[in-house]
Write a protein that holds these residues in place. Sequence first.
Motif, PDB file in Angstrom:
ATOM      1  N   ARG A   1      -6.557 -21.738  -0.226  1.00 41.55           N
ATOM      2  CA  ARG A   1      -5.380 -22.146   0.052  1.00 41.55           C
ATOM      3  C   ARG A   1      -4.673 -22.726  -0.976  1.00 41.55           C
ATOM      4  O   ARG A   1      -5.652 -23.894  -1.479  1.00 41.55           O
TER       5      ARG A   1
ATOM      6  N   GLU B   1      -3.420 -25.652  -1.874  1.00 40.55           N
ATOM      7  CA  GLU B   1      -2.837 -27.000  -1.183  1.00 40.55           C
ATOM      8  C   GLU B   1      -2.408 -27.596  -2.171  1.00 40.55           C
ATOM      9  O   GLU B   1      -2.972 -28.058  -3.370  1.00 40.55           O
TER      10      GLU B   1
ATOM     11  N   PHE C   1     -11.657 -33.265   2.511  1.00 46.44           N
ATOM     12  CA  PHE C   1     -10.768 -33.067   3.855  1.00 46.44           C
ATOM     13  C   PHE C   1     -10.062 -31.620   3.593  1.00 46.44           C
ATOM     14  O   PHE C   1      -9.636 -30.761   4.544  1.00 46.44           O
ATOM     15  N   ARG C   2      -9.424 -31.731   2.444  1.00 46.49           N
ATOM     16  CA  ARG C   2      -8.342 -30.648   2.154  1.00 46.49           C
ATOM     17  C   ARG C   2      -8.570 -30.252   0.925  1.00 46.49           C
ATOM     18  O   ARG C   2      -8.291 -30.673  -0.331  1.00 46.49           O
ATOM     19  N   MET C   3      -9.200 -28.942   0.588  1.00 50.31           N
ATOM     20  CA  MET C   3      -9.599 -28.202  -0.329  1.00 50.31           C
ATOM     21  C   MET C   3      -8.838 -27.026  -0.757  1.00 50.31           C
ATOM     22  O   MET C   3      -8.250 -26.503   0.107  1.00 50.31           O
TER      23      MET C   3
ATOM     24  N   GLN D   1     -14.697 -21.778   6.314  1.00 51.57           N
ATOM     25  CA  GLN D   1     -14.371 -21.696   7.761  1.00 51.57           C
ATOM     26  C   GLN D   1     -15.539 -21.257   8.755  1.00 51.57           C
ATOM     27  O   GLN D   1     -16.208 -20.407   8.097  1.00 51.57           O
TER      28      GLN D   1
ATOM     29  N   GLU E   1      -7.149 -33.449  12.012  1.00 49.33           N
ATOM     30  CA  GLU E   1      -7.715 -32.196  12.631  1.00 49.33           C
ATOM     31  C   GLU E   1      -9.116 -31.643  12.100  1.00 49.33           C
ATOM     32  O   GLU E   1      -9.227 -31.702  10.940  1.00 49.33           O
ATOM     33  N   LEU E   2      -9.639 -31.453  12.895  1.00 53.70           N
ATOM     34  CA  LEU E   2     -11.124 -31.047  12.504  1.00 53.70           C
ATOM     35  C   LEU E   2     -11.407 -29.623  12.834  1.00 53.70           C
ATOM     36  O   LEU E   2     -12.106 -28.767  12.169  1.00 53.70           O
TER      37      LEU E   2
ATOM     38  N   SER F   1     -11.685 -22.264  15.454  1.00 53.11           N
ATOM     39  CA  SER F   1     -11.663 -22.039  14.070  1.00 53.11           C
ATOM     40  C   SER F   1     -11.951 -23.690  13.380  1.00 53.11           C
ATOM     41  O   SER F   1     -11.104 -24.559  13.774  1.00 53.11           O
TER      42      SER F   1
ATOM     43  N   GLY G   1     -13.410 -25.936   9.929  1.00 53.82           N
ATOM     44  CA  GLY G   1     -13.618 -26.086   8.594  1.00 53.82           C
ATOM     45  C   GLY G   1     -15.151 -26.603   8.442  1.00 53.82           C
ATOM     46  O   GLY G   1     -15.369 -27.799   8.931  1.00 53.82           O
TER      47      GLY G   1
ATOM     48  N   ARG H   1     -14.983 -29.881   6.491  1.00 52.36           N
ATOM     49  CA  ARG H   1     -14.309 -31.042   7.336  1.00 52.36           C
ATOM     50  C   ARG H   1     -15.383 -31.530   8.273  1.00 52.36           C
ATOM     51  O   ARG H   1     -15.508 -32.870   8.255  1.00 52.36           O
TER      52      ARG H   1
HETATM   53  P1  ATP Z   1      -4.192 -28.530   8.431  1.00 49.12           P
HETATM   54  O1  ATP Z   1      -3.069 -28.640   9.509  1.00 49.12           O
HETATM   55  O2  ATP Z   1      -5.017 -29.774   8.300  1.00 49.12           O
HETATM   56  O3  ATP Z   1      -3.454 -28.057   6.899  1.00 49.12           O
HETATM   57  P2  ATP Z   1      -4.583 -25.901   9.501  1.00 49.12           P
HETATM   58  O4  ATP Z   1      -3.972 -26.142  11.020  1.00 49.12           O
HETATM   59  O5  ATP Z   1      -3.729 -25.108   8.557  1.00 49.12           O
HETATM   60  O6  ATP Z   1      -4.874 -27.366   8.924  1.00 49.12           O
HETATM   61  P3  ATP Z   1      -6.151 -23.733  10.281  1.00 49.12           P
HETATM   62  O7  ATP Z   1      -5.438 -22.627   9.669  1.00 49.12           O
HETATM   63  O8  ATP Z   1      -5.937 -24.010  11.994  1.00 49.12           O
HETATM   64  O9  ATP Z   1      -5.664 -25.248   9.739  1.00 49.12           O
HETATM   65  O10 ATP Z   1      -7.814 -23.663   9.800  1.00 49.12           O
HETATM   66  C1  ATP Z   1      -8.598 -23.921  10.643  1.00 49.12           C
HETATM   67  C2  ATP Z   1      -9.975 -24.934  10.247  1.00 49.12           C
HETATM   68  O11 ATP Z   1      -9.949 -24.988   8.909  1.00 49.12           O
HETATM   69  C3  ATP Z   1      -8.941 -26.529  10.307  1.00 49.12           C
HETATM   70  O12 ATP Z   1      -9.050 -26.970  11.624  1.00 49.12           O
HETATM   71  C4  ATP Z   1      -9.823 -27.130   9.212  1.00 49.12           C
HETATM   72  O13 ATP Z   1     -11.003 -27.608   9.689  1.00 49.12           O
HETATM   73  C5  ATP Z   1     -10.139 -26.137   8.239  1.00 49.12           C
HETATM   74  N1  ATP Z   1      -9.211 -26.159   6.980  1.00 49.12           N
HETATM   75  C6  ATP Z   1      -8.053 -25.903   6.911  1.00 49.12           C
HETATM   76  N2  ATP Z   1      -7.219 -26.037   5.760  1.00 49.12           N
HETATM   77  C7  ATP Z   1      -8.227 -26.573   4.950  1.00 49.12           C
HETATM   78  C8  ATP Z   1      -8.361 -27.310   3.806  1.00 49.12           C
HETATM   79  N3  ATP Z   1      -7.469 -26.927   2.857  1.00 49.12           N
HETATM   80  N4  ATP Z   1      -9.588 -27.855   3.158  1.00 49.12           N
HETATM   81  C9  ATP Z   1     -10.787 -27.685   4.054  1.00 49.12           C
HETATM   82  N5  ATP Z   1     -10.649 -27.350   5.264  1.00 49.12           N
HETATM   83  C10 ATP Z   1      -9.700 -26.756   5.972  1.00 49.12           C
END
Ligand code: ATP
Length: 509
Positions: free
Chosen positions: A251, A253, A261-263, A268, A333-334, A375, A377, A380
């Motif tokens: 993604r 981001e 935490f956010r990469m 997944q 969110e985890l 789902s 991460g 995370r």
């Molecule tokens: P967030 O609201 O934090 O962006 P999300 O609701 O978009 O997350 P989901 O699409 O539900 O996340 O993805 C499922 C899981 O994947 C999340 O609970 C998280 O643990 C993980 N995840 C999502 N985006 C990332 C990211 N950019 N980096 C690391 N882990 C991620």
Amino acid sequence: MQNNSEDLLKKIIAHAKEYGYIFQSSEIYDGLSAVYDYGQNGVELKNNIRNYWWQSMVQYHENIVGLDAAILMHPTVWKASGHVDAFNDPLIDNKDSKKRYRADVLIEDYIQKIEKKIDKEITKAQKRFGDAFDEKQFRQTHPRVVENLKKISEINKRFNQSLESGDLADVKKLIETLNIVCPVSGTCNWTDVRQFNLMFSTQMGSLSSDAQTIYMRPETAQGIFVNYLNVQKTARMKLPFGIAQTGKAFRNEIVARQFIFRMKEFEQMEMQFFVKPGQEMEWYDYWKNERMRWHLSLGLPSEKYRWHNHEKLAHYANAATDIEFLFPFGFKELEGIHSRTDFDLNAHIKHSGKKLHYFDPETKESFVPYVVETSIGLDRMFMAILCHAYKEEQLKDGSTRTVLSIPAPLAPYKVAVLPLLKKDGLSEKGREVFNSLKKHFMCQYEEKDAIGRRYRRNDAVGTPYCVTIDHQTLEDETVTLRDRDTMAQERISIQELIAKLREVLSFSS
Ligand code: ATP
């Protein structure tokens, strides 16, 4: 982020680098933002988390099987899933600091501050009233709490309405009305909010004229949906059944400042559970319980987890909740648990023109199943464990030690074999013990430095047990077994060592 939690996060990041857990990607070129590499210990911890998840989902459930779909998929998959049109983040820039933020995150953080105020009132009242305290009643009657809860609900309602109707100007207005300032410049001087698609795209094909735009998958789930009938038929699965998959997702981001935490490239662990329409709520509750049980089986304290039910549901869901974890920067969110209805399968039926119906051999009916998804991460989860495990302890003798109390079954190395001295045949005996243990556990052999320093090093890496070989070992075939967390040492015969370690290195679930 508060100053001390910012410091704590910095310490964890430095520790993760120093002990070979996580390195910044392409560090010699000054790194690539929000992309990380896992070092020699990181890869072991990551594999162990993934394996434990796989074991819990696939091995322990006879109606769940695995899958490993390709990262690259036909571009229409992402049109059907809604990602091409709607996988957007609302972005906003502060004109003074030039920093970019996600509008939803700014608002979420603002709400979290109000929640903290409510929590403070509750803690205060709890102390005052003791056992007689009724939190539910307090939330409904205490004027300041009632007012703050109302405020949260109004903010959520307005924000969700604005996003749903695409009124981004109102999202900006809301940020201004709440007087949300940029944490860097401290000003409320914001640009307009605009939507930004998070998918990475690239070209497939050798000639630019016939090249096709394809996407790096932003979630692993779609690989499961498009294969669900292949799996169902070849594994002869009957509803309800699940398909589990772990793998990379990508993604773009834009706002990524919280370590792993956010990469932009992450992993997944997802499971799609296919059920009869009408039974999805029952399974949604089942998987909520099951997944929380999994988290708690790791031994991390239950106070570090909480639920967050979604008020605004994604276009595909009829119920959704997050398991949040208390990271140094607050509850975040985890894992997500979503009831995705038949949205995805129907969308693929429409876009592919193929029939993806399940035939029920008992009722002789054909229908499109509903789906409940879990789902999480992997990175995370790794970060949750790392943040919980990192401790600086003051010891009785006045010294301090840094220890990583990683749940023992997940630790990269389970045992360090340490001969007290290099001479007197202790090395040879140590090697002998090491060679017998390494077939069963990830072990390390170390003879350099004083024993105290070796203990500290293993504490800092997170190795749960040290086996020390001394002169008595040569006489009676016993060693000392040292526990990382309690630092207690017990004398144990070499013969019993493997059985004892097996016992303490397994999850009881
Ligand atoms: P967030 O609201 O934090 O962006 P999300 O609701 O978009 O997350 P989901 O699409 O539900 O996340 O993805 C499922 C899981 O994947 C999340 O609970 C998280 O643990 C993980 N995840 C999502 N985006 C990332 C990211 N950019 N980096 C690391 N882990 C991620």
